[in-house]
Design an enzyme around this catalytic site. Sequence first.
Site, short mmCIF file in Angstrom:
data_model
loop_
_atom_site.label_atom_id
_atom_site.label_comp_id
_atom_site.label_asym_id
_atom_site.label_seq_id
_atom_site.Cartn_x
_atom_site.Cartn_y
_atom_site.Cartn_z
N ARG A 155 0.84 -1.19 0.00
CA ARG A 155 0.00 0.00 0.00
C ARG A 155 0.87 1.24 0.00
O ARG A 155 1.75 1.38 0.86
CB ARG A 155 -0.93 0.02 1.21
CG ARG A 155 -1.69 1.32 1.42
CD ARG A 155 -2.80 1.48 0.45
NE ARG A 155 -3.45 2.78 0.51
CZ ARG A 155 -4.53 3.06 1.23
NH1 ARG A 155 -5.07 2.12 1.99
NH2 ARG A 155 -5.09 4.25 1.18
N ARG A 194 -4.89 1.86 -5.25
CA ARG A 194 -4.14 1.21 -4.17
C ARG A 194 -4.16 -0.29 -4.39
O ARG A 194 -5.13 -0.86 -4.91
CB ARG A 194 -4.73 1.56 -2.81
CG ARG A 194 -6.13 1.07 -2.51
CD ARG A 194 -7.23 1.97 -2.99
NE ARG A 194 -7.04 3.37 -2.71
CZ ARG A 194 -7.43 3.98 -1.59
NH1 ARG A 194 -8.02 3.28 -0.65
NH2 ARG A 194 -7.25 5.25 -1.46
N ASP A 216 -6.68 -1.70 0.42
CA ASP A 216 -7.22 -0.76 1.40
C ASP A 216 -8.14 -1.54 2.33
O ASP A 216 -8.96 -2.34 1.86
CB ASP A 216 -8.01 0.33 0.67
CG ASP A 216 -8.67 1.32 1.63
OD1 ASP A 216 -8.00 1.75 2.58
OD2 ASP A 216 -9.85 1.64 1.43
N ASP A 264 -10.78 -0.76 5.36
CA ASP A 264 -11.51 0.21 6.17
C ASP A 264 -12.29 -0.51 7.27
O ASP A 264 -12.95 -1.51 7.01
CB ASP A 264 -12.48 1.02 5.32
CG ASP A 264 -11.78 2.05 4.44
OD1 ASP A 264 -10.60 2.37 4.71
OD2 ASP A 264 -12.39 2.51 3.47
N1 LIG Z 1 -12.88 3.60 10.18
C1 LIG Z 1 -11.63 3.77 9.66
N2 LIG Z 1 -11.04 2.78 8.97
C2 LIG Z 1 -9.80 2.95 8.44
N3 LIG Z 1 -9.05 4.08 8.57
C3 LIG Z 1 -9.62 5.08 9.27
C4 LIG Z 1 -10.92 4.98 9.83
N4 LIG Z 1 -11.23 6.14 10.47
C5 LIG Z 1 -10.16 6.94 10.29
N5 LIG Z 1 -9.19 6.33 9.59
C6 LIG Z 1 -7.92 6.98 9.24
O1 LIG Z 1 -7.98 7.34 7.85
C7 LIG Z 1 -6.64 7.55 7.41
C8 LIG Z 1 -6.59 7.54 5.91
O2 LIG Z 1 -6.90 6.23 5.50
P1 LIG Z 1 -6.86 5.92 3.91
O3 LIG Z 1 -5.72 6.67 3.28
O4 LIG Z 1 -6.92 4.44 3.77
O5 LIG Z 1 -8.23 6.59 3.47
P2 LIG Z 1 -9.11 6.02 2.26
O6 LIG Z 1 -9.52 4.60 2.64
O7 LIG Z 1 -8.41 6.22 0.98
O8 LIG Z 1 -10.38 6.98 2.31
P3 LIG Z 1 -11.74 6.67 3.11
O9 LIG Z 1 -11.32 6.60 4.54
O10 LIG Z 1 -12.62 7.81 2.77
O11 LIG Z 1 -12.26 5.34 2.62
C9 LIG Z 1 -5.87 6.41 8.09
O12 LIG Z 1 -4.53 6.78 8.34
C10 LIG Z 1 -6.66 6.15 9.39
O13 LIG Z 1 -5.91 6.60 10.51
N1 LIG Z 2 -15.20 1.39 -6.08
C1 LIG Z 2 -14.44 1.85 -5.08
N2 LIG Z 2 -14.16 3.17 -5.02
C2 LIG Z 2 -13.38 3.64 -3.99
C3 LIG Z 2 -12.87 2.75 -3.02
C4 LIG Z 2 -13.18 1.38 -3.13
O1 LIG Z 2 -12.75 0.54 -2.30
N3 LIG Z 2 -13.95 0.98 -4.15
N4 LIG Z 2 -12.10 3.23 -1.99
C5 LIG Z 2 -11.89 4.54 -1.88
C6 LIG Z 2 -11.13 5.03 -0.72
O2 LIG Z 2 -11.39 4.29 0.43
C7 LIG Z 2 -12.35 5.51 -2.86
N5 LIG Z 2 -13.11 4.94 -3.93
#
Ligand SMILES: Nc1ncnc2c1ncn2[C@@H]1O[C@H](COP(=O)(O)OP(=O)(O)OP(=O)(O)O)[C@@H](O)[C@H]1O
Ligand SMILES: Nc1nc2c(c(=O)[nH]1)N=C(CO)CN2
Length: 160
Positions: A83, A92, A95, A97
């Site tokens: 990543r 990426r 990822d 979440d």
């Molecule tokens: N529920 C959560 N799950 C994962 N990361 C989180 C969460 N809440 C806050 N974060 C924080 O978000 C920061 C950015 O994560 P990342 O770069 O993966 O965002 P993203 O997945 O691209 O965007 P999004 O969070 O909108 O899906 C991480 O460093 C983490 O500390």
């Molecule tokens: N279809 C799709 N779009 C995204 C995704 C993802 O997992 N799937 N993750 C993102 C940032 O968390 C932003 N956009």
Amino acid sequence: MATCYLSLGSNLGDRANYLHTAVQSLRELPGTRVEAVSGIYETAPYGYLEQGAFYNIAVRLETGLEPHELLRETQRIELENGRERTIHWGPRTLDIDLILYGTVTLCDERLTLPHPEYLKRAFVLVPLAEVLRPNDPHAARIRAALDGMPTDGVTPVMAW
Ligand SMILES: Nc1ncnc2c1ncn2[C@@H]1O[C@H](COP(=O)(O)OP(=O)(O)OP(=O)(O)O)[C@@H](O)[C@H]1O
Ligand SMILES: Nc1nc2c(c(=O)[nH]1)N=C(CO)CN2
């Protein structure tokens, strides 16, 4: 122990392999049992559109890890799978979440729970509905969010 739901995505390289590797790593976490994994869905990019299609899955697990401990482990797994954070919402290899951690609500500089965007995202909600316990405290809210949401950008491609 807490029932947690994770959303995993990949849109670089061997997307399915990154997801399979990540789930195997989740199975090896201490005090953690992976209980359900959704099928793999191909999904149109959300937010930042100038990128390839994602593969997305959802995972339900039981864990004794605290929320920040779980986040530390998932971020380790992301790094182990190459990543790199370049463009916000950009491409990426992997990822992970944290969507829901029991009924915990939390908002600090590292972690927000429930994930603040999840009810707007078909690429999260459609796989999540596959692994959701019917009696989960969040089930009604998730079903209501899905009701009427366009899901044409979320296509099942293979079973887990
Ligand atoms: N529920 C959560 N799950 C994962 N990361 C989180 C969460 N809440 C806050 N974060 C924080 O978000 C920061 C950015 O994560 P990342 O770069 O993966 O965002 P993203 O997945 O691209 O965007 P999004 O969070 O909108 O899906 C991480 O460093 C983490 O500390
Ligand atoms: N279809 C799709 N779009 C995204 C995704 C993802 O997992 N799937 N993750 C993102 C940032 O968390 C932003 N956009």
